[in-house]
Design a protein around this motif. Structure first.
Motif, PDB file in Angstrom:
ATOM      1  N   ARG A   1      34.785  32.059  34.853  1.00  0.00           N
ATOM      2  CA  ARG A   1      34.587  31.696  33.447  1.00  0.00           C
ATOM      3  C   ARG A   1      33.165  31.199  33.214  1.00  0.00           C
ATOM      4  NH1 ARG A   1      34.614  27.152  30.382  1.00  0.00           N
ATOM      5  NH2 ARG A   1      35.184  25.807  32.123  1.00  0.00           N
TER       6      ARG A   1
ATOM      7  N   PRO B   1      39.006  31.092  39.179  1.00  0.00           N
ATOM      8  CA  PRO B   1      39.023  31.323  37.735  1.00  0.00           C
ATOM      9  C   PRO B   1      37.942  30.524  37.005  1.00  0.00           C
ATOM     10  CG  PRO B   1      41.252  30.991  38.553  1.00  0.00           C
ATOM     11  CD  PRO B   1      40.326  30.623  39.661  1.00  0.00           C
TER      12      PRO B   1
ATOM     13  N   TRP C   1      46.574  29.959  36.142  1.00  0.00           N
ATOM     14  CA  TRP C   1      47.718  30.858  36.006  1.00  0.00           C
ATOM     15  C   TRP C   1      48.471  30.990  37.327  1.00  0.00           C
ATOM     16  CZ3 TRP C   1      49.461  33.365  31.623  1.00  0.00           C
ATOM     17  CH2 TRP C   1      50.423  34.366  31.806  1.00  0.00           C
TER      18      TRP C   1
ATOM     19  N   LEU D   1      44.812  29.710  31.608  1.00  0.00           N
ATOM     20  CA  LEU D   1      44.289  30.946  32.193  1.00  0.00           C
ATOM     21  C   LEU D   1      43.672  30.682  33.556  1.00  0.00           C
ATOM     22  CD1 LEU D   1      42.607  32.498  29.015  1.00  0.00           C
ATOM     23  CD2 LEU D   1      44.591  33.417  30.231  1.00  0.00           C
TER      24      LEU D   1
ATOM     25  N   THR E   1      48.796  38.241  37.227  1.00  0.00           N
ATOM     26  CA  THR E   1      47.451  37.847  36.835  1.00  0.00           C
ATOM     27  C   THR E   1      47.435  37.589  35.335  1.00  0.00           C
ATOM     28  OG1 THR E   1      46.877  40.195  36.653  1.00  0.00           O
ATOM     29  CG2 THR E   1      46.214  39.066  38.660  1.00  0.00           C
TER      30      THR E   1
ATOM     31  N   ARG F   1      41.875  39.103  42.316  1.00  0.00           N
ATOM     32  CA  ARG F   1      43.045  38.931  41.450  1.00  0.00           C
ATOM     33  C   ARG F   1      42.905  37.702  40.548  1.00  0.00           C
ATOM     34  NH1 ARG F   1      48.922  40.031  44.151  1.00  0.00           N
ATOM     35  NH2 ARG F   1      48.687  42.233  44.702  1.00  0.00           N
ATOM     36  N   GLN F   2      42.402  36.612  41.105  1.00  0.00           N
ATOM     37  CA  GLN F   2      42.338  35.362  40.346  1.00  0.00           C
ATOM     38  C   GLN F   2      41.189  35.332  39.351  1.00  0.00           C
ATOM     39  OE1 GLN F   2      42.160  32.371  43.418  1.00  0.00           O
ATOM     40  NE2 GLN F   2      44.376  32.287  43.660  1.00  0.00           N
ATOM     41  N   SER F   3      40.155  36.127  39.588  1.00  0.00           N
ATOM     42  CA  SER F   3      38.953  36.032  38.761  1.00  0.00           C
ATOM     43  C   SER F   3      39.052  36.805  37.455  1.00  0.00           C
ATOM     44  CB  SER F   3      37.736  36.560  39.535  1.00  0.00           C
ATOM     45  OG  SER F   3      37.837  37.965  39.727  1.00  0.00           O
ATOM     46  N   GLY F   4      39.822  37.906  37.447  1.00  0.00           N
ATOM     47  CA  GLY F   4      39.842  38.767  36.281  1.00  0.00           C
ATOM     48  C   GLY F   4      38.610  39.650  36.174  1.00  0.00           C
TER      49      GLY F   4
ATOM     50  N   ILE G   1      43.538  38.963  29.604  1.00  0.00           N
ATOM     51  CA  ILE G   1      42.196  38.712  29.053  1.00  0.00           C
ATOM     52  C   ILE G   1      42.382  38.474  27.560  1.00  0.00           C
ATOM     53  CG2 ILE G   1      39.909  39.692  28.616  1.00  0.00           C
ATOM     54  CD1 ILE G   1      40.295  41.353  31.175  1.00  0.00           C
TER      55      ILE G   1
ATOM     56  N   LEU H   1      46.330  43.101  32.278  1.00  0.00           N
ATOM     57  CA  LEU H   1      45.860  43.855  33.443  1.00  0.00           C
ATOM     58  C   LEU H   1      47.043  44.504  34.156  1.00  0.00           C
ATOM     59  CD1 LEU H   1      43.202  41.339  34.802  1.00  0.00           C
ATOM     60  CD2 LEU H   1      42.813  43.377  33.428  1.00  0.00           C
TER      61      LEU H   1
END
Length: 470
Positions: free
Chosen positions: A277, A273, A117, A114, A83, A300-303, A86, A77
């Motif tokens: 997921r 996170p 992170w 992940l 971050t 930012r933390q979730s993706g 993926i 990303l």
């Protein structure tokens, strides 16, 4: 690692931490020289796309005395390395994905590294080492042998696996109405009661997390049970949610405001996170404080794409403002409060009358609308944001998502690019809310006073984000 190609340099120029990212990639290349950098367009689950750098290669894994090369790709990303990447398997035509603890049916890889992170403690090198270790315990791919050479039991297992995956795919197309509320206390309870009253939900999971300073509010709900509401202590109960409402706070006794906010950031690292997921297609609504910062942190933390991580922001103030303008001042137009949830927030009005139900847009600031908005804003003063009122606001946003209503709410969202904002900040902006998340309304020219407030908020929020350890 060769990063000199024009395509790679063009993509890298858009990365927020370009020099740090290059340094991290060079370190990674010394350990994993076979992983090749490339460019591509990543498509998020809401169909939005972004040009990114990716690493492609085979990961050698030992299993029962033999070495297998598992093809993987890591999408970086544009906020890398702060971050996580993926991570995906990219099976060849003769390979079958084995869905398991660390891999889903689509080949996306989930690992503790992940979820937790934390750069610079975390790195792609340590991530691939962890990936190797997990795959040695439970290989994520198996060979698809030709039909004529398969024995009946292998064929049966293979077909069974296909049926499970096919069922999963069909199930993904049909979105259920499960909602999870994370965090006990008054706001968590208010959100639960409001959502159950206003929204049609198949199941509401109320999760009282141990790290939150507001935990414990769910006890009475366990005693006096409500239909479709269950109380849990484990985040795994949120799996498959369509909407996730996060109300948890973890305030510390620190004197510094930055230190106090940092306790929330640290708590989120163990929540967000994992929630993303478990429910990769969910829309997250953040109510933790300060909401603009915590929505930014959660994104930012979730993706997840920014359209699916929002903060409650100024939605409550906006609904109050519209009500005052409609009932007390007889304008019959929708209005919103935008900007930072602070003294710098700004009232704006729609061009469309409420009764017409047309496509909402923001009216350009004018001498005729400003006195009306200022008067309505003055009438709103001294209306505090109590838990039950914020809970009702959260339920209203949740209902717009579950019903794909596309109602316009003022929610905290990524403001970069709106009205010339160059910084990566979250601010409340009018957004159409539906099943896929938020869509911002187009920006307009603000008056000098309003524009100055917006720029001051951008600077303040950017400064605070820069002091936090993500």
């Amino acid at each position: 690692m060769d990063l000199s190609s024009d395509k790679i340099q063009k993509i890298l120029s858009k990365y927020k931490f370009r020099d740090v990212a290059i340094e991290e990639l060079q370190k990674f290349h010394r350990i994993f020289p076979e992983m090749i950098p490339s460019t591509g367009t990543y498509t998020f689950t809401d169909s939005t796309q972004k040009d990114l750098l990716k690493l492609i290669g085979n990961l050698p894994v030992q299993y029962e005395g033999r070495t297998y090369n598992f093809p993987v790709q890591l999408w970086l990303l544009d906020s890398f390395p702060f971050t996580p990447p993926i991570c995906l398997l990219r099976p060849t035509a003769n390979m079958v994905i084995r869905e398991g603890k660390h891999v889903d049916a689509r080949g996306r890889i989930f690992l503790p590294g992940l979820q937790n992170w934390d750069y610079p403690k975390s790195s792609v090198v340590s991530l691939l080492k962890e990936m190797t270790a997990k795959f040695e315990e439970d290989p994520p791919l198996s060979s698809k042998a030709p039909a004529e050479s398969q024995n009946p039991q292998d064929l049966l297992n293979f077909v069974t696996n296909l049926q499970i995956n096919d069922s999963g795919s069909r199930h993904q197309g049909k979105k259920g109405n499960k909602v999870s509320v994370i965090g006990g206390g008054d706001l968590g309870m208010a959100s639960v009661m409001s959502i159950i009253s206003k929204c049609k939900v198949e199941k509401l999971a109320f999760i009282d997390v141990a790290d939150s300073s507001t935990r414990g509010g769910s006890t009475d709900l366990e005693i006096f049970s409500l239909p479709n509401v269950e109380v849990f202590r484990d985040l795994s109960a949120s799996a498959g949610s369509r909407v996730i409402v996060v109300t948890a706070n973890a305030w510390s006794g620190e004197q510094s405001y930055v230190s106090v906010v940092q306790t929330n950031v640290d708590m989120y690292r163990g929540l967000i996170p994992h929630l993303a997921r478990l429910s990769p297609d969910a829309v997250m609504i953040i109510a933790s404080q300060p909401v603009d910062i915590m929505a930014h942190v959660a994104w930012r933390q979730s993706g997840l794409p920014p359209t699916r991580v929002i903060g409650a922001g100024c939605n409550l103030d906006s609904e109050r403002l519209s009500h005052i303008l409609d009932i007390n001042l007889n304008t019959h137009k929708q209005a919103w409060v935008i900007g930072e949830l602070s003294d710098n927030k700004i009232p704006v009005m729609s061009n469309t009358r409420l009764s017409l139900g047309g496509q909402s847009d923001i009216a350009s600031g004018s001498s005729s609308t400003k006195p009306v908005l200022d008067r309505a804003f003055e009438m709103m003063k001294n209306r505090g944001q109590r838990s039950w009122s914020v809970g009702l606001s959260m339920a209203d946003i949740t209902n717009s998502i579950l019903t794909d209503k596309n109602k316009v709410h003022s929610v905290s969202t990524l403001a970069q690019g709106w009205c010339g904002i160059g910084a990566e900040v979250f601010l409340s902006l009018p957004c159409s809310m539906g099943s896929s998340g938020s869509t911002r309304l187009a920006g307009v020219s603000l008056g000098p006073e309003e524009d100055a407030k917006l720029r001051a908020s951008v600077a303040s929020l950017s400064n605070l984000m820069g002091q936090l350890k993500m």
